[in-house]
Scaffold this active site. Structure first.
Site, PDB file in Angstrom:
ATOM      1  N   PRO A   1       0.873  -1.524   0.142  1.00 16.77           N
ATOM      2  CA  PRO A   1      -0.600   0.022   0.003  1.00 16.77           C
ATOM      3  C   PRO A   1       1.080   1.543   0.106  1.00 16.77           C
ATOM      4  CG  PRO A   1      -1.022  -1.438   1.696  1.00 16.77           C
ATOM      5  CD  PRO A   1       0.597  -1.962   0.906  1.00 16.77           C
TER       6      PRO A   1
ATOM      7  N   GLY B   1       2.871   3.725   5.507  1.00 16.27           N
ATOM      8  CA  GLY B   1       4.047   3.279   6.610  1.00 16.27           C
ATOM      9  C   GLY B   1       4.859   2.015   6.466  1.00 16.27           C
ATOM     10  N   LEU B   2       4.579   1.153   5.017  1.00 11.71           N
ATOM     11  CA  LEU B   2       5.006   0.341   5.071  1.00 11.71           C
ATOM     12  C   LEU B   2       6.488  -0.460   3.876  1.00 11.71           C
ATOM     13  CD1 LEU B   2       1.449  -1.983   4.770  1.00 11.71           C
ATOM     14  CD2 LEU B   2       3.228  -1.868   7.094  1.00 11.71           C
ATOM     15  N   GLY B   3       6.675   0.769   3.244  1.00  8.31           N
ATOM     16  CA  GLY B   3       8.261   0.607   2.792  1.00  8.31           C
ATOM     17  C   GLY B   3       7.895   0.980   1.145  1.00  8.31           C
ATOM     18  N   SER B   4       6.710   1.641   0.578  1.00  4.18           N
ATOM     19  CA  SER B   4       6.474   1.314  -0.371  1.00  4.18           C
ATOM     20  C   SER B   4       7.470   2.191  -1.448  1.00  4.18           C
ATOM     21  CB  SER B   4       4.938   1.648  -0.770  1.00  4.18           C
ATOM     22  OG  SER B   4       4.794   2.914  -1.288  1.00  4.18           O
ATOM     23  N   SER B   5       7.558   3.119  -1.092  1.00  2.26           N
ATOM     24  CA  SER B   5       8.464   4.190  -2.437  1.00  2.26           C
ATOM     25  C   SER B   5      10.233   3.289  -2.365  1.00  2.26           C
ATOM     26  CB  SER B   5       8.040   5.225  -2.213  1.00  2.26           C
ATOM     27  OG  SER B   5       9.481   5.611  -0.351  1.00  2.26           O
ATOM     28  N   ALA B   6      10.718   2.491  -0.695  1.00  2.00           N
ATOM     29  CA  ALA B   6      11.927   2.790  -0.791  1.00  2.00           C
ATOM     30  C   ALA B   6      11.950   1.068  -1.192  1.00  2.00           C
ATOM     31  CB  ALA B   6      12.355   2.334   0.780  1.00  2.00           C
ATOM     32  N   ALA B   7      10.817   0.093  -1.327  1.00  2.00           N
ATOM     33  CA  ALA B   7      10.943  -0.786  -2.356  1.00  2.00           C
ATOM     34  C   ALA B   7      11.302  -0.274  -3.828  1.00  2.00           C
ATOM     35  CB  ALA B   7       9.684  -1.795  -2.030  1.00  2.00           C
TER      36      ALA B   7
ATOM     37  N   ASP C   1      14.145   2.991   5.516  1.00  2.00           N
ATOM     38  CA  ASP C   1      13.793   1.901   4.903  1.00  2.00           C
ATOM     39  C   ASP C   1      14.339   1.609   3.790  1.00  2.00           C
ATOM     40  OD1 ASP C   1      11.367   3.072   6.061  1.00  2.00           O
ATOM     41  OD2 ASP C   1      10.333   4.047   4.786  1.00  2.00           O
TER      42      ASP C   1
HETATM   43  O1  PMV Z   1       6.349   6.364   7.045  1.00  2.00           O
HETATM   44  P1  PMV Z   1       8.105   5.770   6.543  1.00  2.00           P
HETATM   45  O2  PMV Z   1       7.477   3.935   6.202  1.00  2.00           O
HETATM   46  O3  PMV Z   1       8.311   6.058   5.497  1.00  2.00           O
HETATM   47  O4  PMV Z   1       8.688   5.400   7.692  1.00  2.00           O
HETATM   48  C1  PMV Z   1       9.115   7.117   7.977  1.00  2.00           C
HETATM   49  C2  PMV Z   1      10.245   6.471   9.587  1.00  2.00           C
HETATM   50  C3  PMV Z   1      10.716   7.784   9.627  1.00  2.00           C
HETATM   51  O5  PMV Z   1      10.979   7.448  11.035  1.00  2.00           O
HETATM   52  C4  PMV Z   1       9.161   8.725  10.692  1.00  2.00           C
HETATM   53  C5  PMV Z   1      11.135   8.724   8.704  1.00  2.00           C
HETATM   54  C6  PMV Z   1      12.672   7.892   8.406  1.00  2.00           C
HETATM   55  O6  PMV Z   1      12.718   8.959   7.607  1.00  2.00           O
HETATM   56  O7  PMV Z   1      12.950   7.275   8.979  1.00  2.00           O
END
Ligand code: PMV
Length: 318
Positions: A100, A104-110, A151
């Site tokens: 999704p 908060g589950l890392g979609s852009s990094a993945a 991430d």
């Molecule tokens: O929302 P996500 O999955 O991109 O996680 C962000 C984590 C933070 O600590 C809030 C930001 C960061 O750059 O580490």
């Protein structure tokens, strides 16, 4: 030539989000139940490169040249070209993802990791994990401003990590498998904005915010030991303490608090928001016998989607 395929998992931050931006440690684990898959096929020279996006319920074909200059797909591809100083042959890239977006589950990094890996194979160049990680971080920087790098690191190395900004990444040992339930608030937020709001609060009220960040750092240190020793009840309690600290930091929401409370009432060992917060997913851990009750409770308390999965224990000897 057969298609080249690369995959990258999603992730959850089990402990330490937000404080990690300010140099405290954090713990993240890859989640294989959700992933991005990227495949590349070469095309004949006259045809321009295209990107085919095949997400659930959404399909789109875009000529590469029409992608916005800050588009995460474009920047990930161009970062590889810049790294090798070469313009690639034309290609057709197909992306499908079950992670999704903005949750908060890392979609852009993945996405960045899978594209970087696939593109390097397509071009026949070897990139080490450190190079893939550095390139994925560059794409993350364009999307998120100044991300900590947690991430892209957990997704590139595809193993549980203890991450501290500007320090070598260390693999974390998890003694025994842990059942996790991820529940969606249905609200989407931009991590960049939530991180900016914490920064603003820190500048306005350093005496209030700094101790919360330090408290989170302490929780992470305790959690690393509890994971190593397989103390699941302790891990659960630390997750709750981490959630309360994040709420004081101002990054929770009514929906997240409701789902965390619901998981606890229905027998979860612990629960907290995960990632940027103010929406997105929360994570709960539970004994196998209470997982179903926790899931049903989360659904009736407003979760719009549930992912039930397991964090695998580290292999013996690893
Ligand atoms: O929302 P996500 O999955 O991109 O996680 C962000 C984590 C933070 O600590 C809030 C930001 C960061 O750059 O580490």
């Amino acid at each position: 030539m057969p298609a080249i395929i690369s995959k990258a998992p999603g992730k959850i931050i089990l402990f330490g989000e937000h404080a990690v931006v300010y140099g405290y440690p954090a713990i993240a684990v890859p989640i294989d139940a959700i992933q991005v898959s990227v495949s590349i096929l070469p095309v004949i020279k006259e045809n321009q490169s295209t990107i085919k996006i095949r997400n659930i319920g959404w399909q789109e074909d875009i000529p590469f040249a029409e992608l916005d200059e800050h588009d995460p797909i474009r920047t990930s591809i161009e970062n590889v070209y810049a790294h090798i100083n070469q313009n690639p042959p034309h290609f057709e890239m197909t992306i499908s993802s079950s992670i999704p977006i903005a949750a908060g589950l890392g979609s852009s990094a993945a996405l960045a990791v899978a594209i970087t890996k696939c593109m390097s194979q397509f071009l026949g160049i070897y990139l080490s994990n450190d190079e893939i990680n550095a390139l994925a971080y560059k794409s993350e920087e364009i999307q998120h401003g100044s991300p900590s790098g947690i991430d892209n690191s957990v997704i590139t190395f595809d193993q549980p990590i203890l991450f501290r900004r500007s320090k070598p990444i260390s693999q974390i040992k998890i003694k025994s498998s842990i059942h996790v339930i991820l529940a969606d608030t249905g609200k989407r937020t931009f991590t960049k904005e939530v991180v900016a709001s914490v920064k603003q609060n820190l500048e306005k009220e350093p005496d209030f915010i700094n101790p919360i960040l330090a408290e989170i750092g302490g929780i992470v240190e305790e959690a690393a030991k509890a994971l190593f020793n397989g103390e699941v009840k302790k891990i659960g309690g630390l997750m709750v303490r981490n959630h309360i600290a994040l709420r004081k930091l101002g990054v929770s929401s009514i929906e997240l608090d409701r789902l965390v409370e619901s998981a606890r009432i229905n027998g979860a060992l612990g629960a907290k928001l995960c990632g940027g917060g103010k929406g997105g997913y929360m994570v709960a851990i539970c004994e196998p016998t209470s997982c179903e009750r926790v899931s049903l409770g989360l659904e009736s308390d407003g979760a719009t989607h549930i992912i039930s999965t397991t964090i695998k224990g580290s292999k013996q000897g690893n």
